[in-house]
Design a protein around this motif. Sequence first.
Motif: not given
Length: 81
Positions: A1-7, A28-36
């Motif tokens: 969680w901490a790594e995803i939240a800060s990415a 990742v999707h819920a936090l709105g982080r860009p992803y591939r």
Amino acid sequence: WAEIASATAVLVDITDHNPNVALELGLVHALGRPYRLLAQGQPEQHRFPSLEKVQIHSYGDGLDFRGFEEALEGLLATASP
């Protein structure tokens, strides 16, 4: 969680339908982080049913990682300020 939240961006490899990866992708999707999304070999073999309309980048089989670098570069380009 901490790594995803800060990415600033996340590269998600969905090869082998790992349930933990599915959970992390949801975060990742819920936090709105860009992803591939990546999958080794043919992406259709690794697609979760709910990802039917999401683009999955593929990279080579075995020790062949062709395609991985391109997906990573594309992700980093979208995450740059």
